[in-house]
Motif scaffolding. Structure first.
Motif, mmCIF file in Angstrom:
data_model
loop_
_atom_site.group_PDB
_atom_site.id
_atom_site.type_symbol
_atom_site.label_atom_id
_atom_site.label_comp_id
_atom_site.label_asym_id
_atom_site.label_seq_id
_atom_site.Cartn_x
_atom_site.Cartn_y
_atom_site.Cartn_z
ATOM 1 N N UNK A 318 0.868 -1.193 0.000
ATOM 2 C CA UNK A 318 0.000 0.000 0.000
ATOM 3 C C UNK A 318 0.895 1.229 0.000
ATOM 4 N N UNK A 319 0.528 2.238 -0.814
ATOM 5 C CA UNK A 319 1.272 3.499 -0.755
ATOM 6 C C UNK A 319 2.445 3.595 -1.705
ATOM 7 N N UNK A 346 1.959 -4.753 3.394
ATOM 8 C CA UNK A 346 3.082 -3.873 3.711
ATOM 9 C C UNK A 346 2.785 -2.441 3.288
ATOM 10 N N UNK A 347 3.338 -1.507 4.023
ATOM 11 C CA UNK A 347 3.351 -0.116 3.565
ATOM 12 C C UNK A 347 4.619 0.057 2.747
ATOM 13 N N UNK A 364 2.625 9.933 4.801
ATOM 14 C CA UNK A 364 2.465 8.734 5.649
ATOM 15 C C UNK A 364 1.059 8.567 6.209
ATOM 16 N N UNK A 365 0.380 9.673 6.515
ATOM 17 C CA UNK A 365 -0.972 9.540 7.103
ATOM 18 C C UNK A 365 -1.935 8.965 6.066
ATOM 19 N N UNK A 366 -1.734 9.327 4.798
ATOM 20 C CA UNK A 366 -2.580 8.773 3.728
ATOM 21 C C UNK A 366 -2.292 7.274 3.590
ATOM 22 N N UNK A 372 -5.028 0.762 6.852
ATOM 23 C CA UNK A 372 -6.105 0.384 7.784
ATOM 24 C C UNK A 372 -7.352 -0.058 7.014
ATOM 25 N N UNK A 373 -7.663 0.659 5.924
ATOM 26 C CA UNK A 373 -8.856 0.295 5.157
ATOM 27 C C UNK A 373 -8.672 -1.031 4.433
#
Ligand code: SF4
Length: 450
Positions: A318-319, A346-347, A364-366, A372-373
């Motif tokens: 993710x990200x 994983x992020x 990072x907050x996004x 989490x989603x």
């Protein structure tokens, strides 16, 4: 003429070693090899690092946090080394294969005496002798290990074993550092792999897991003619082999032939780890994954259509820097459509000298919000998948005592479901039948069927 081996034959007596392993099964298997070499020299294993005379960290650098954890743990030994200069502190594994991480250890960690890599594990005795003779730090990451050599391991138990079939990776996914640390793909000779598997079965091992960064490209570029499905079928025909597993596969190389071989051989476990990484075809292109959403779904659905009892797991990042909210929604869509039994999530973590590392990272907050989603989406699916086992009687290979309850043993089904069952420790290493009565998103549990 006294050999170096003779000179030090008594040196190791009564001395202890401790290995900390980070990362994947290939690292675990390398640590099994290192542990065998150290015991062959005369060291004894200890779980108490402070009591050890030889302290090794077998490292991973797939994500930044594994790297930072290593630097922290090595630094914590500065005092111990100062008080006990005879202790040998060593670092090996994927981090040491890359100059960036190796220089951090060389320049900032005087407490480290011996550095070696993933391709010269068999040279460890000579590297230790070299250090003992000179008292100078030894840094050596040459590629001495001959991949077809038949070498011994201290397997984690006497009923499950890993077998390397190849090393390295040629895929160069834009976020991944493995091609730098493990090098180009090299496949071991079928005869060497078959001999190793036959010996393991002769020694009573019940389950073999074949290892490679991308097992589906086994035999590519090799001077022999054997594809992975052909190798897998040959190994599955070894008399007495109860369970055969393999990891990791790449969706672009998942062939109909492999699905056929899995379908037609009962002892090939009905579990498949098929990393997705992202559900967005645009992001998959940016990641250089060489398949798109449609291809992935087609392969996953083919697997499940041909082998209905199969359990499917995956890896999801993710990200990734180019991922938008729409792209992330595509990932969630694929998770719902395919319906994974489990997933490693994983992020995104930028890795040095990878193409993606040059890209602007997402806030990072996004990333955390998306992460989490993702879990909120997949955990209920896992739970539904596990609920389907309630009322069924399954065959389980009991592996160990549960960490949370000494009365309970844990084991795995053929489909890699983690099972909890009340049973006597003497049954560890045995196949038993369990009637499933309950589940969570991550486990199923039940009663022993006598
Ligand atoms: S396939 Fe991609 S993610 Fe997997 S080890 Fe190779 S480069 Fe890394």
């Amino acid at each position: 003429m006294q050999t170096i081996k003779d000179k030090y034959k008594d040196y190791f007596k009564g001395k202890k070693y401790n290995i900390t392993t980070f990362g994947c099964q290939m690292n675990e298997h390398d640590s099994e090899r290192i542990s065998y070499i150290l015991e062959d020299l005369g060291y004894e294993k200890t779980d108490d690092r402070d009591q050890a005379d030889f302290i090794l960290f077998n490292t991973c650098l797939v994500r930044e946090n594994a790297e930072l954890k290593l630097y922290g743990q090595v630094s914590s030994l500065k005092r111990l080394k100062k008080e006990n200069p005879d202790k040998i502190i060593s670092v090996s594994g994927c981090m040491m294969q890359t100059s960036t991480a190796r220089e951090v250890i060389v320049n900032n960690h005087d407490e480290v005496d011996l550095i070696f890599g993933t391709k010269n594990i068999n040279s460890l005795p000579d590297l230790i002798y070299k250090y003992l003779e000179s008292g100078e730090r030894v840094v050596d990451i040459s590629s001495d290990d001959v991949k077809d050599d038949f070498v011994k391991y201290n397997n984690k138990n006497d009923f499950q074993a890993y077998v390397n079939i190849m090393r390295g990776c040629d895929n160069f996914c834009s976020y991944c550092i493995v091609p730098q640390s493990r090098g180009r793909e090299e496949s071991r000779r079928p005869s060497a792999i078959l001999a190793e598997c036959e010996n393991l079965v002769k020694d009573g091992f019940k389950e073999i897991t074949l290892l490679g960064q991308n097992v589906n490209s086994y035999g590519n570029k090799a001077d022999f003619n054997m594809t992975f499905p052909q190798l897998l079928e040959k190994i599955s025909q070894i008399p007495g082999l109860k369970r055969l597993r393999f990891t990791t596969s790449h969706p672009k190389d998942l062939s109909d032939e492999l699905i056929e071989v899995m379908k037609n051989n009962d002892n090939i476990c009905k579990f498949f780890h098929l990393p997705l990484q992202s559900g967005s075809s645009k992001v998959l292109k940016d990641m250089n994954r060489k398949y798109d959403q449609e291809k992935y779904i087609e392969r996953a659905k083919k697997l499940k259509r041909e082998i209905p009892e199969l359990a499917l797991s995956t890896d999801i990042i993710v990200g990734y820097p180019t991922e938008t909210e729409e792209d992330f929604q595509e990932t969630l869509k694929v998770c719902r459509e395919v319906g994974f039994d489990q997933a490693y999530t994983f992020k995104y973590s930028p890795r040095p000298k990878t193409r993606a590392a040059k890209l602007e990272p997402i806030d990072e907050t996004i990333v955390q919000d998306r992460f989490d989603r993702l879990l909120d989406t997949i955990y209920p699916i896992f739970n539904e998948k596990n609920k389907e086992y309630i009322g069924k009687t399954v065959e389980v290979l009991l592996e160990s005592v549960s960490k949370n309850n000494p009365q309970v043993l844990t084991g795995r089904t053929d489909s890699f479901k983690l099972v909890h069952v009340k049973a006597d420790k003497s049954l560890i290493g045995q196949f038993v039948k369990v009637k499933i009565t309950d589940n969570t998103s991550f486990t199923i549990s039940g009663d022993l069927v006598e």
